[in-house]
Design a protein around this motif. Sequence first.
Motif, PDB file in Angstrom:
ATOM      1  N   ASP A 218       0.804  -1.221   0.000  1.00 42.01           N
ATOM      2  CA  ASP A 218       0.000   0.000   0.000  1.00 42.01           C
ATOM      3  C   ASP A 218       0.836   1.270   0.000  1.00 42.01           C
ATOM      4  OD1 ASP A 218      -2.284  -1.417  -0.092  1.00 42.01           O
ATOM      5  OD2 ASP A 218      -2.785  -1.231   2.022  1.00 42.01           O
ATOM      6  N   MET A 219       1.975   1.274   0.698  1.00 48.33           N
ATOM      7  CA  MET A 219       2.759   2.514   0.824  1.00 48.33           C
ATOM      8  C   MET A 219       4.139   2.137   1.305  1.00 48.33           C
ATOM      9  SD  MET A 219       2.422   5.919   0.650  1.00 48.33           S
ATOM     10  CE  MET A 219       0.699   6.358   0.787  1.00 48.33           C
TER      11      MET A 219
ATOM     12  N   ASN B  57      14.813  11.538  10.359  1.00 45.89           N
ATOM     13  CA  ASN B  57      14.553  10.086  10.415  1.00 45.89           C
ATOM     14  C   ASN B  57      15.127   9.314   9.231  1.00 45.89           C
ATOM     15  OD1 ASN B  57      12.598  10.643   8.528  1.00 45.89           O
ATOM     16  ND2 ASN B  57      11.091   9.286   9.445  1.00 45.89           N
ATOM     17  N   VAL B  59      15.314   9.638   5.841  1.00 46.87           N
ATOM     18  CA  VAL B  59      14.834   9.497   4.471  1.00 46.87           C
ATOM     19  C   VAL B  59      15.777  10.242   3.520  1.00 46.87           C
ATOM     20  CG1 VAL B  59      12.903   9.906   2.901  1.00 46.87           C
ATOM     21  CG2 VAL B  59      12.471   9.280   5.268  1.00 46.87           C
ATOM     22  N   ARG B  89       7.034   8.949  13.012  1.00 52.56           N
ATOM     23  CA  ARG B  89       6.560  10.196  12.422  1.00 52.56           C
ATOM     24  C   ARG B  89       5.232  10.022  11.711  1.00 52.56           C
ATOM     25  NH1 ARG B  89       9.620  12.487   7.209  1.00 52.56           N
ATOM     26  NH2 ARG B  89       7.793  13.812   7.217  1.00 52.56           N
ATOM     27  N   PHE B  91       2.914  11.978   8.376  1.00 54.94           N
ATOM     28  CA  PHE B  91       3.249  12.649   7.125  1.00 54.94           C
ATOM     29  C   PHE B  91       2.283  13.793   6.836  1.00 54.94           C
ATOM     30  CE2 PHE B  91       5.078   8.543   6.981  1.00 54.94           C
ATOM     31  CZ  PHE B  91       6.260   8.696   6.268  1.00 54.94           C
ATOM     32  N   ILE B  94      -1.174  12.211   4.021  1.00 55.88           N
ATOM     33  CA  ILE B  94      -1.364  10.976   4.778  1.00 55.88           C
ATOM     34  C   ILE B  94      -0.743   9.781   4.058  1.00 55.88           C
ATOM     35  CG2 ILE B  94      -3.130   9.427   5.672  1.00 55.88           C
ATOM     36  CD1 ILE B  94      -4.917  12.001   5.727  1.00 55.88           C
ATOM     37  N   ALA B  95       0.033   9.001   4.785  1.00 57.60           N
ATOM     38  CA  ALA B  95       0.667   7.823   4.189  1.00 57.60           C
ATOM     39  C   ALA B  95       0.223   6.574   4.937  1.00 57.60           C
ATOM     40  CB  ALA B  95       2.188   7.975   4.221  1.00 57.60           C
ATOM     41  N   LEU B  96      -1.083   6.328   4.926  1.00 56.87           N
ATOM     42  CA  LEU B  96      -1.612   5.127   5.583  1.00 56.87           C
ATOM     43  C   LEU B  96      -1.626   3.974   4.596  1.00 56.87           C
ATOM     44  CD1 LEU B  96      -4.575   6.613   7.592  1.00 56.87           C
ATOM     45  CD2 LEU B  96      -2.607   5.444   8.559  1.00 56.87           C
ATOM     46  N   PHE B  97      -1.829   2.766   5.117  1.00 55.86           N
ATOM     47  CA  PHE B  97      -1.969   1.593   4.264  1.00 55.86           C
ATOM     48  C   PHE B  97      -3.451   1.459   3.915  1.00 55.86           C
ATOM     49  CE2 PHE B  97       1.523   0.563   7.370  1.00 55.86           C
ATOM     50  CZ  PHE B  97       2.512   1.066   6.552  1.00 55.86           C
ATOM     51  N   ARG B 171      -0.820   5.005  14.479  1.00 50.13           N
ATOM     52  CA  ARG B 171       0.200   4.081  13.981  1.00 50.13           C
ATOM     53  C   ARG B 171       1.586   4.481  14.496  1.00 50.13           C
ATOM     54  NH1 ARG B 171       1.044   3.937   7.708  1.00 50.13           N
ATOM     55  NH2 ARG B 171       2.092   5.873   8.224  1.00 50.13           N
TER      56      ARG B 171
END
Lengths: 359, 261
Positions: A218-219, B57, B59, B89, B91, B94-97, B171
């Motif tokens: 997913d991400m 972090n 990246v 962290r 974002f 939004i960086a959800l699954f 999360r």
Amino acid sequence: MLYREAGEFKSTYRADQAILTIRQDRWFMWALLVVAFLVIPLVSSEYWLGTIMLPFLILALAALGLNVLTGYAGQLSLGTGGFMATGAFAAYKLATAFPELHILVVILMSGGITAGVGLLFGIPSLRIKGFYLAVATLASQFFLIWMFNKFGWFTNYSSSGVISAPPMSLFGDNFVTGPYATPEAKYLFTLTLVVLFALMTKNLVRSNIGREWMAVRDMDIAAEIIGIKMLPTKLKAFGYSSFLCGIAGALWAFVYTGSVEPLAFDVNRSFQILFMIIIGGLGSIMGAFLGAAFIVLLPIFLSNAPHWFGLNIAVDMISHIEFMVFGALIIFFLIVEPHGLARLWQLLKEKLRLWPFPY
Amino acid sequence: MHERKLGEVVLRVEGISLSFGAMRVLNNISFDVRQGEIRSIIGPNGAGKSSMLNVINGVYHPQQGTITYRGVTRDQMKVHHAAAQGIARTFQNIALFKGMSTLDNIMTGRNLKIKSNMLQQAIYWGKAQKEEIEHRKKVEEIIDFLEIQAIRKTPVGKLPYGMQKRVELGRALAAEPELLLLDEPMAGMNVEEKEDMCRFVLDINDEFGTTIVLIEHDMGVVMDLSDRVVVLDYGLQLADGPPDEVRANQAVIDAYLGVSN
């Protein structure tokens, strides 16, 4: 009205995390297992068991394998046929080199060998994504089939190129491969393995590794930031997926056709299995079975349907019509529900929960 | 507001410079973050705030400068290293699954704490199940804390924006971080949602003692919540200090309001 979750209260997380949380679902699953293990072997003809149910189950297992990789972990693969061939040839080499090995050991080991090959071809997935990965796995498909054709060692230098699986028994006279095996024994043996592996896969996808696979799908950046390592996670998906595909290949060659030939695992097989999971539903255990049923059983139904309705159509005409109807149905299902038959099944259950009220 | 006592320095960045090709994103940035504080990074769009979090972090890897976290000085952080060391962290986008439920998303946040191996998880009964239940309890505590009980089994793709932001915070919290980086947690929210989010940020800081680095555009929020504020503009560090001091700084006023030359 009949199917509902109202009134079912769960007081432990253990109960809430069960595979099937609704009572009626559990009844349905048990009924399905009883039908599969008892009713079908009793009422089906040899033809049905040996030439329809067997390939259905084996292809469902391969679809399950691909669904782990593509549906759950998001790594598109066109190498399924190659991995199945690896499983088939590994089983053949093991069974001929060590005839005293038990059939279950041979099948599990061939799965293990295929997992190793899958890991190797999974390494590029760290750098390549999406369609490009599909092309890379397609290369593995062609390479593996070429290798099995090219080197005589894999076929024990057989001159005809067609090699037959040795007869092997589960215990005593209970043969599951070779000419002495009854269709019932073959069917029950395959069914047991497929059910066990389906349960195992379900357990994996509801545990941490399954969540990691879906997170990568997913991400991937967010997955990395919460501590998921890309390469091990992707490789685990490749390894487990090819483990299942290898076992499916071994079963196909040993239990179903009785002969090991690379032609059965060409690129068309890879596409067939990919279509199964797309039509059945990506990222769903149920979807692998529904998709396999759709692709295996529907053509048989279509070619027999005119006969049942008393229509007398020429054989070649029937096969033309079969192709057209089959194609049309695939398009129809993909338009109605792009997320596959498993999603349709889920929607049906959601409607059933409220029935007879619309909402 | 009561007087807050800040602990020792947990994170110190010194002389950080980051560029992509000819584009200078961060230019000689230095600041520190103390144990238990809420540290804000503010600045106009394109100032390099998110890039700064990405450097912290792991990246992005800066060309110059050092990052000292918990007494260890490095030229750059590695992503999984940062996660293992307790940096979490959220974002800006939004960086959800998206395909997973709220519960599974937050459970995934605990992945580093799960010890059972793949075979144990395939068999499930025994260690894997015991662990699942144990971590589920922790996750339910977070769900209670963020007041998202009603959506625990909803796929996050179906949730409204404000709720998704909350799940993403959940999360990050699931990892029980020592340092929490929040990238515009209140962007695009209405007043009520912002108030909720502010309450969560303060509670996380207060109850769990988590150190927070916050990027935010809402000046009211920043000035109310922060212990200290860093101001960036076009990759340059304009000011660093308590909110009142920063608010009075001429360079900051110029950056936000513009100057007539």
